[in-house]
Motif scaffolding. Sequence first.
Motif, PDB file in Angstrom:
ATOM      1  N   ARG A 329     -46.140  23.997 -44.259  1.00  0.00           N
ATOM      2  CA  ARG A 329     -46.288  22.616 -44.743  1.00  0.00           C
ATOM      3  C   ARG A 329     -45.831  22.485 -46.198  1.00  0.00           C
ATOM      4  O   ARG A 329     -45.361  21.428 -46.603  1.00  0.00           O
ATOM      5  CB  ARG A 329     -47.746  22.175 -44.606  1.00  0.00           C
ATOM      6  CG  ARG A 329     -48.162  21.890 -43.165  1.00  0.00           C
ATOM      7  CD  ARG A 329     -49.424  21.057 -43.100  1.00  0.00           C
ATOM      8  NE  ARG A 329     -50.549  21.688 -43.777  1.00  0.00           N
ATOM      9  CZ  ARG A 329     -51.411  22.529 -43.198  1.00  0.00           C
ATOM     10  NH1 ARG A 329     -51.274  22.830 -41.922  1.00  0.00           N
ATOM     11  NH2 ARG A 329     -52.417  23.046 -43.869  1.00  0.00           N
ATOM     12  N   ALA A 330     -45.945  23.576 -46.947  1.00  0.00           N
ATOM     13  CA  ALA A 330     -45.530  23.514 -48.357  1.00  0.00           C
ATOM     14  C   ALA A 330     -44.021  23.255 -48.440  1.00  0.00           C
ATOM     15  O   ALA A 330     -43.240  23.967 -47.809  1.00  0.00           O
ATOM     16  CB  ALA A 330     -45.881  24.824 -49.048  1.00  0.00           C
ATOM     17  N   ARG A 335     -37.642  19.652 -47.810  1.00  0.00           N
ATOM     18  CA  ARG A 335     -36.678  20.092 -46.789  1.00  0.00           C
ATOM     19  C   ARG A 335     -36.196  18.908 -45.963  1.00  0.00           C
ATOM     20  O   ARG A 335     -35.029  18.818 -45.593  1.00  0.00           O
ATOM     21  CB  ARG A 335     -37.328  21.160 -45.887  1.00  0.00           C
ATOM     22  CG  ARG A 335     -37.616  22.470 -46.592  1.00  0.00           C
ATOM     23  CD  ARG A 335     -37.931  23.583 -45.618  1.00  0.00           C
ATOM     24  NE  ARG A 335     -39.206  23.413 -44.942  1.00  0.00           N
ATOM     25  CZ  ARG A 335     -40.380  23.799 -45.419  1.00  0.00           C
ATOM     26  NH1 ARG A 335     -40.445  24.389 -46.603  1.00  0.00           N
ATOM     27  NH2 ARG A 335     -41.496  23.623 -44.741  1.00  0.00           N
ATOM     28  N   PHE A 336     -37.124  17.989 -45.697  1.00  0.00           N
ATOM     29  CA  PHE A 336     -36.766  16.812 -44.893  1.00  0.00           C
ATOM     30  C   PHE A 336     -35.735  15.944 -45.614  1.00  0.00           C
ATOM     31  O   PHE A 336     -34.859  15.345 -44.999  1.00  0.00           O
ATOM     32  CB  PHE A 336     -38.044  15.999 -44.598  1.00  0.00           C
ATOM     33  CG  PHE A 336     -37.801  14.795 -43.739  1.00  0.00           C
ATOM     34  CD1 PHE A 336     -37.502  14.930 -42.387  1.00  0.00           C
ATOM     35  CD2 PHE A 336     -37.853  13.516 -44.280  1.00  0.00           C
ATOM     36  CE1 PHE A 336     -37.278  13.826 -41.588  1.00  0.00           C
ATOM     37  CE2 PHE A 336     -37.621  12.402 -43.491  1.00  0.00           C
ATOM     38  CZ  PHE A 336     -37.338  12.559 -42.150  1.00  0.00           C
ATOM     39  N   PHE A 402     -34.848  18.737 -35.660  1.00  0.00           N
ATOM     40  CA  PHE A 402     -35.769  18.482 -36.779  1.00  0.00           C
ATOM     41  C   PHE A 402     -36.677  19.683 -37.060  1.00  0.00           C
ATOM     42  O   PHE A 402     -37.169  19.829 -38.179  1.00  0.00           O
ATOM     43  CB  PHE A 402     -36.563  17.194 -36.540  1.00  0.00           C
ATOM     44  CG  PHE A 402     -35.743  15.990 -36.924  1.00  0.00           C
ATOM     45  CD1 PHE A 402     -35.614  15.626 -38.253  1.00  0.00           C
ATOM     46  CD2 PHE A 402     -35.040  15.280 -35.972  1.00  0.00           C
ATOM     47  CE1 PHE A 402     -34.819  14.553 -38.624  1.00  0.00           C
ATOM     48  CE2 PHE A 402     -34.243  14.212 -36.322  1.00  0.00           C
ATOM     49  CZ  PHE A 402     -34.122  13.833 -37.657  1.00  0.00           C
ATOM     50  N   VAL A 403     -36.872  20.539 -36.062  1.00  0.00           N
ATOM     51  CA  VAL A 403     -37.604  21.784 -36.333  1.00  0.00           C
ATOM     52  C   VAL A 403     -36.794  22.620 -37.324  1.00  0.00           C
ATOM     53  O   VAL A 403     -37.340  23.180 -38.278  1.00  0.00           O
ATOM     54  CB  VAL A 403     -37.869  22.567 -35.025  1.00  0.00           C
ATOM     55  CG1 VAL A 403     -38.317  23.996 -35.339  1.00  0.00           C
ATOM     56  CG2 VAL A 403     -38.954  21.867 -34.204  1.00  0.00           C
ATOM     57  N   TYR A 404     -35.467  22.645 -37.136  1.00  0.00           N
ATOM     58  CA  TYR A 404     -34.615  23.361 -38.100  1.00  0.00           C
ATOM     59  C   TYR A 404     -34.717  22.734 -39.487  1.00  0.00           C
ATOM     60  O   TYR A 404     -34.786  23.421 -40.493  1.00  0.00           O
ATOM     61  CB  TYR A 404     -33.154  23.346 -37.641  1.00  0.00           C
ATOM     62  CG  TYR A 404     -32.830  24.380 -36.594  1.00  0.00           C
ATOM     63  CD1 TYR A 404     -33.022  25.730 -36.847  1.00  0.00           C
ATOM     64  CD2 TYR A 404     -32.337  24.008 -35.355  1.00  0.00           C
ATOM     65  CE1 TYR A 404     -32.729  26.681 -35.891  1.00  0.00           C
ATOM     66  CE2 TYR A 404     -32.036  24.959 -34.386  1.00  0.00           C
ATOM     67  CZ  TYR A 404     -32.238  26.291 -34.663  1.00  0.00           C
ATOM     68  OH  TYR A 404     -31.961  27.232 -33.718  1.00  0.00           O
ATOM     69  N   VAL A 405     -34.707  21.399 -39.518  1.00  0.00           N
ATOM     70  CA  VAL A 405     -34.775  20.704 -40.814  1.00  0.00           C
ATOM     71  C   VAL A 405     -36.055  21.093 -41.560  1.00  0.00           C
ATOM     72  O   VAL A 405     -36.036  21.351 -42.762  1.00  0.00           O
ATOM     73  CB  VAL A 405     -34.705  19.167 -40.605  1.00  0.00           C
ATOM     74  CG1 VAL A 405     -34.982  18.433 -41.914  1.00  0.00           C
ATOM     75  CG2 VAL A 405     -33.346  18.759 -40.045  1.00  0.00           C
ATOM     76  N   ASP A 410     -35.597  31.102 -44.076  1.00  0.00           N
ATOM     77  CA  ASP A 410     -34.218  30.977 -44.551  1.00  0.00           C
ATOM     78  C   ASP A 410     -33.359  30.335 -43.458  1.00  0.00           C
ATOM     79  O   ASP A 410     -33.205  30.891 -42.362  1.00  0.00           O
ATOM     80  CB  ASP A 410     -33.687  32.369 -44.904  1.00  0.00           C
ATOM     81  CG  ASP A 410     -32.219  32.327 -45.281  1.00  0.00           C
ATOM     82  OD1 ASP A 410     -31.830  31.414 -46.017  1.00  0.00           O
ATOM     83  OD2 ASP A 410     -31.461  33.197 -44.802  1.00  0.00           O
ATOM     84  N   LEU A 411     -32.781  29.165 -43.777  1.00  0.00           N
ATOM     85  CA  LEU A 411     -32.114  28.365 -42.753  1.00  0.00           C
ATOM     86  C   LEU A 411     -30.887  29.061 -42.166  1.00  0.00           C
ATOM     87  O   LEU A 411     -30.666  29.027 -40.952  1.00  0.00           O
ATOM     88  CB  LEU A 411     -31.734  26.997 -43.334  1.00  0.00           C
ATOM     89  CG  LEU A 411     -31.178  25.994 -42.330  1.00  0.00           C
ATOM     90  CD1 LEU A 411     -32.156  25.722 -41.199  1.00  0.00           C
ATOM     91  CD2 LEU A 411     -30.803  24.690 -43.015  1.00  0.00           C
TER      92      LEU A 411
END
Lengths: 451, 143
Positions: A329-330, A335-336, A402-405, A410-411
């Motif tokens: 959550r942090a 990120r969004f 959106f889970v990826y977003v 590390d993306l």
Amino acid sequence: MALLIGFLLVRALGPGSRGLCRHDFLRLILGTAIGVGLCSACSFLGLLFGVSGLVLEGLLLMACCTAAALRWKYTKCRFCADPPAANRYRVLNIVLAVSLGLLLTVDALAFRWATRQWPQGQWDAWAIWNLHARFLYRSDALFWRDGFTQLLNWSHPDYPLLLPAFIARTWKLLGRETNSVPMALGFFFSFGSAGLMTACLSVLRGTRQGLLAGLALAATPGLYILGASQYADVPFAFFVLATLACMTLCDHFDLAGFAVLAGAAAALSGWTKNEGLVWFCAFLAARVIVRPTRHFLPLLAGAAPVLAVIFLFKVIVAPPGDIFGAGGRAGMIGRFMDAGRYALISRSILEQIWSFGPLLISPFVILAGFLFATGMQPEERDQIALRTSALALLFTGVAYYFVYVLHPLDLRWLLATTVNRLIAQLWPAIVFVVFLAAGTIKPVDRLTPSP
Amino acid sequence: MQYCISVRSAKLTIMYSWRAKLGIALISLMALLALGTLAGYRSAVQRNGGQVDVAILNAPRFDGLRSILPHRGTVGYLSDADEKADYFLTQYFLAPVVVAHDAQQDLVVANVRSPAAIAKLAAAHNLTVVRNFQNGIALLRRN
């Protein structure tokens, strides 16, 4: 036991003829997968409540036997009674059946090569699924939860237990740990998907369409290597396909029993991987949008027992997961709002769609070409199921995006290691939808005067 | 794909439309491409024929350690290499004992690439070597 429970359950809910008929192949594949899921749930409940999972399985088997026996006297196979338009010219069907058999044989060889190379499966298999199975099998009945601690967050102790619980339960029955159990599961779910696809579309759209769809799925080597790697994505893909197959059979033949099985399959996808809960919600939302009143209660009734098991696991056993735990959550808002993440994710998904298969030409392009060639000609009574399926897949795709977003890891690493597997999860269902929508291959008769 | 059936003075010709032929051709192409991929995969497997799976390769190293560890509980972990796979495999082989990735526990497992590192790691973390299995694996205890 798993096979018997599942087969009898499917016979009770989707009645067959008094004896065996050719459609029992479909019931057998579907039943085995559902049986594996239910036995796994019994094993988990047995551990949780300190009773033998085998006793619970025995009770379930008795219930399924009774239900199947009660239906037996009055039963008839609806699939036999209402077949699709017959294919008069069978030469093409024979050619397609032989081609499918050959391709599946080569896939089976590839499966064997891969399992010989990695008998314990690849990374995720031993770091997650088989590790959890070892904790369940090797621990005493009182200490099996030791492995589901935040100390081992890297092993995703919040992941559901369909595979680990079934593997551990079978090891207990055999009295020893053996790689053959996860290997056999991988084999069944990999090849079962092709079997389910062929059998279901043969019932719905005719043998030729079923064989073509089976051939398209068999022509995705990555799926079989993934199965041999003992990854949970392949069983998950099976349950996604089974959800759509059962719901389409339910709508096509007006058989509420198949809505119960669709609900069970959708919920079992959630007992296989966390993504399954996304799939379940997406499917339910799609159904509500397309036709909320049709067979909705049987759908929920089929899902409810498995959802209850998942709920117990999440509340009592599983620690918080990566994404929605405190660590995840942090920084979520940041990120969004990060446009760069959207560009990176989109580019990676497109690249993986292009290289999926892996074939020289993307199978997505080939299937689009097939759809263009045959045209969209779904049967009237498949329209609701088709729209539900397409919408559910779309919702799931958007949710994955959106889970990826939002994901805290590390993306670049996450995209490189997971996108192809997420595509594989939905691929059998995509093939199913394409062949359900596509026109059937029919010859055109021409009467020409003889010389 | 053309069949002819003579019916007295007329001939029934069964033809497939170009769209049907294209559809079949595309699925056949997909099957052929898959065969190509599988052939390539076969050669790759043959090229890597000598490579043994890490999970198989490492399993015997932990047999001795497993026999002296308690049946359950938590042990620590130390290594001279920053390899996640080494740690994950250690946990895989030692389950149902939980292997925490720190040296805070009473018992600590050392999984090292260089045998000389065991003594250094033990000294650096105030630990004593309980048993060195001479294969890069050792059990350490807090002083």
